[in-house]
Structures are given as structure tokens and as C-alpha cells.
Design an enzyme around this catalytic site. Structure first.
Site, PDB file in Angstrom:
ATOM      1  N   ARG A  39     -19.682  28.926  -1.739  1.00 45.19           N
ATOM      2  CA  ARG A  39     -20.345  29.103  -3.285  1.00 45.19           C
ATOM      3  C   ARG A  39     -19.673  31.146  -2.797  1.00 45.19           C
ATOM      4  NH1 ARG A  39     -23.490  24.677  -5.577  1.00 45.19           N
ATOM      5  NH2 ARG A  39     -21.308  23.400  -6.828  1.00 45.19           N
ATOM      6  N   LYS A 210     -18.840   6.781  -9.949  1.00 39.58           N
ATOM      7  CA  LYS A 210     -19.158   6.019 -11.018  1.00 39.58           C
ATOM      8  C   LYS A 210     -18.500   6.556 -11.946  1.00 39.58           C
ATOM      9  CE  LYS A 210     -24.461   5.805 -10.508  1.00 39.58           C
ATOM     10  NZ  LYS A 210     -25.354   6.535 -11.585  1.00 39.58           N
ATOM     11  N   GLY A 358     -16.725  19.879  -6.178  1.00 37.13           N
ATOM     12  CA  GLY A 358     -18.146  19.350  -6.046  1.00 37.13           C
ATOM     13  C   GLY A 358     -17.645  18.661  -4.427  1.00 37.13           C
ATOM     14  N   GLY A 381     -18.682  19.409 -11.603  1.00 33.50           N
ATOM     15  CA  GLY A 381     -19.254  19.087 -13.248  1.00 33.50           C
ATOM     16  C   GLY A 381     -18.613  19.552 -14.023  1.00 33.50           C
TER      17      GLY A 381
END
Length: 401
Positions: A39, A210, A358, A381
Site C-alpha cells: 500500500r 462469509k 484484501g 472492502g
């Protein structure tokens, strides 16, 4: 509507530019050292552009969750080692502001900056006002610079962060320009292109844990892709929802409810693994490959060899591939094969290959394939939310062209 970019800021010589970056990097828990600088590297083109234009740069970012950290953990969440890594990668000394986000010492450090110099503020979340979109904090930060650049795609969805929303709003009130940086501009260009007119056939690959966290993203993808491959822990949610015994693999009721509306797509647009690697919950060295019910005491940890070949064939046939979520427990070398081999197939593809940030971004970099992808997003996200169609308040604050 198109947003102003660095080229729209006008003459920058002698100006001080506030740059919101995403330096929320993983740290070594014992030493606080930066474990992955991806990043930070992603922000360098924007910072160098501004410095080359004769500006001074004040960079700002949050790091971790200091509001939830113990005193010992909080010590590692200062920006000191991030500043050192930033300077090393930039090839210039990076000044580090005082231990407070704002205040007299910070104001003095900002005022002393000369063209071509860089100052990194302390962890924004050390000030509890950062996550409250606080107008007083926004005004204090706005007074430090002459212009604002949002180059933090990974936090663009954080609508309550003062540095993302309140700060550019305060700069607007002061008549100071606001733009997006090179990183954010690239992210938006790539994702907008994917959702508007992707090259066909389009393949989606979904992994992770999930279904409930990604239901809106999956639905958005189903409207764009020709085929969707599902792996990772979420695959076992679909199996259980279809009546297959998943052994010791934990699947919550919320996940089953999220998967239920998608079951009609299985075998049509959605493909699930045809086999999978399972490991004994109390002894991960005991593994086997299953293509049906998972034995009692075992849990799914990776896609199996037949599924790897099936997924690789789908990747080879696609013109556009969008991947979000690892296909197994890739942090463990024994269970990383599925994720690694699919990453390898994407790296060899002649099509457009996009990694949705991610853990997937971490995985392709770990395996050495990041540079062979068309685009690796810096925001997991944010990538999901933007594809879903969420409107970011942070981007709404940026001047339109």
C-alpha cells in the site's frame, strides 16, 4: 461524473498538498515492523508527481485500530516505522510529525516544510475525532495545506472518517482545490470499465469465508459475468444449504440464509468445487480429498485437484476475470495450492485480470504474480462496495471536472 485529478490542481510550486493515503499496512506483532509495503508503494506515484511539481506533501493515514488496542499494542501503531519505510521506498527523508495528529508542534512542522519535502502525520485514529467526521478536527487539518488529494482507495467507503469526508469539505469552504490521486483514478477507471463494458466471456471467482458479507457483491457480479466460480469457506455454506454434510466446518445460520437465494444459480451460472481438501480439526497433518460428505471431525481447507483443473480451464477460456477471496487457507503452505494454482493460471491469461484487493491481493503478491495481473486493487472492502454500486461520500467531496 468525472472527478478532478492531479493535473487539475493548477500550479503547485510552493504549495503544500494534503494527501490522504492508505498506509494501513500489516505489522509484525512483536516488533511493529512493516510486513507488507504494497500500500505504501501504491501511493508513491502520486507523491512523486506532487513533489516533482514543486509542492511539499503532508501525508496522512490511519493504522490499525488503536481504539481497541492494549497499551502495548498501541505502541506499535505509531507511524514511526511506517514513515521510515515510506522514506526508504520514496528515496527521500520523510519527516514524522509529533505524537499528536494536530496541535502546535504539527502546525510548526507543516509551516517549516519546503518544496520537495514530505511530512507524515501521526496515526489519524490516535485522535478519537477522526472516526466521528468532526468539523473541528477537519478545520485543524485543513489549515495545514493549500490543496487536498484523496489517494486512499482502500478507505473510500469510510464515510465517517474526518480525513476522508470532513477535511475535503472544510477545504471546499476555504476555497481550496480537491482532487483524486493517480491510484484512486486508476481504481475507478478499472472498476468502471469492468462494470460498464467488460470483454466477454467474463468470469468471476469468489472465495473467502462469509457469503453474508459478499451477498450484494455476488449479486452484482451475477448480473455481469458469464460464469461464477465459488471456493473458499463460503463453498461449504452452499454445500450445507444443499444438504451435504460438511463435517466440522463451521457454517452459521446467517450464512445459510444468505446462500439460500443463490442456490438456483448453482449448476447454471455458479460452479462449486467438485472436490476439496479436508483436514482433521485437532490434527491438521491428517488430510484427505473428498468429493461428497466431509467426514466427522474434518473441515474443508482448500479446493481439490479436480477443482483446480476445472477452475484453471475456466480461467484460460475467459477474456475478463475478476477474483475476490482466497480459495483455501492460503496462509498455510499445505492448503495454499488451490489459491496458488488459480493465481498462476490468471498470471498466464491473455485476458483482463483483476484482483479485488484484501487477502486475494496478499496471496497473489505472496506467490509472485501481482505484477502479472492487469490490476490488483488496494481496497478489498472498497472494491466490493464500489462494484455493488455504493456511493462514496469521500468521492462526493472531490471537485467535479
Amino acid at each position: 461524473m468525472a472527478k478532478k485529478t492531479l493535473d487539475d490542481l493548477g500550479a503547485l510550486k510552493g504549495k503544500t498538498v494534503l494527501v490522504r493515503v492508505d498506509f494501513n499496512v500489516p505489522l509484525d506483532k512483536k516488533t511493529g515492523a512493516v510486513k507488507n509495503d504494497r500500500r505504501i508503494r501504491a501511493a508513491l506515484p502520486t507523491v512523486k508527481h506532487l513533489l516533482d511539481a514543486g509542492a511539499a506533501v503532508i501525508a496522512m493515514s490511519h493504522l490499525g485500530r488503536p481504539e481497541k488496542a492494549t497499551p502495548d499494542e498501541r505502541k506499535h501503531l505509531t507511524m514511526d516505522k511506517v514513515a521510515a519505510k515510506f522514506g526508504e521506498l520514496l528515496g527521500l527523508p520523510v519527516k514524522k510529525a509529533a505524537d499528536t495528529v494536530t496541535g502546535p508542534a504539527v502546525t510548526a512542522a507543516a509551516a517549516a516544510l519546503k518544496p520537495g519535502e514530505v511530512l507524515l502525520l501521526e496515526n489519524l485514529r490516535f485522535d478519537p475525532r477522526e472516526q466521528k467526521n468532526d468539523p473541528a478536527l477537519a478545520a485543524e487539518l485543513a489549515a495545514l495545506g493549500d490543496a487536498y488529494v484523496n489517494d486512499a482507495f482502500g478507505t473510500c467507503q469510510n464515510d465517517k472518517d474526518t480525513s476522508m469526508v470532513g477535511l475535503p469539505a472544510a477545504l471546499k469552504a476555504a476555497g481550496k482545490p480537491r482532487a483524486i490521486g493517480l491510484l484512486v483514478a486508476k481504481e475507478l477507471h478499472v472498476i468502471d470499465g469492468l462494470m460498464a463494458a467488460p470483454k466477454s466471456p467474463v468470469l468471476g471467482i469468489m472465495g473467502g469465508a462469509k457469503v453474508s458479507d459478499k451477498i450484494a457483491f455476488i449479486n452484482a457480479l451475477l448480473g455481469k459475468v458469464d460464469h461464477l466460480l465459488i471456493g473458499g469457506k463460503m463453498a461449504y455454506t452452499f454445500f450445507k444449504a444443499r444438504g451435504v454434510d460438511v463435517g466440522a466446518t463451521r457454517v452459521g445460520d446467517e450464512e445459510l440464509a444468505a446462500a439460500a437465494p443463490l442456490l438456483g444459480h448453482v449448476g447454471k451460472k455458479i460452479t462449486l468445487p467438485v472436490d476439496y481438501v479436508v483436514a482433521k480439526s485437532d490434527d491438521l497433518l491428517q488430510t484427505q480429498v473428498c468429493d461428497g460428505a466431509i467426514p466427522a471431525g474434518y473441515e474443508g481447507v482448500d479446493i481439490g485437484p479436480k477443482t483446480v483443473e476445472l477452475f484453471k480451464e475456466q480461467v484460460a477460456a475467459a477474456a475478463t476475470i475478476i477474483w475476490n477471496g482466497p480459495l483455501g487457507w492460503f496462509e498455510q503452505a499445505a492448503f495454499a495450492r488451490g489459491t496458488q494454482y488459480v493465481a498462476e493460471a490468471m498470471a498466464a491469461s491473455a485476458g483482463v485480470t483483476v484482483i479485488g484487493g484484501g487477502e486475494t491481493a496478499e496471496a497473489v503478491e505472496q506467490f509472485g504474480y501481482a505484477d502479472k495481473m492487469t490490476h490488483v486493487s488496494t481496497g478489498g472492502g472498497a472494491f466490493l462496495a464500489y462494484v455493488e454500486g455504493k456511493k462514496f461520500q469521500s468521492l462526493a467531496q472531490i471537485d467535479d471536472k
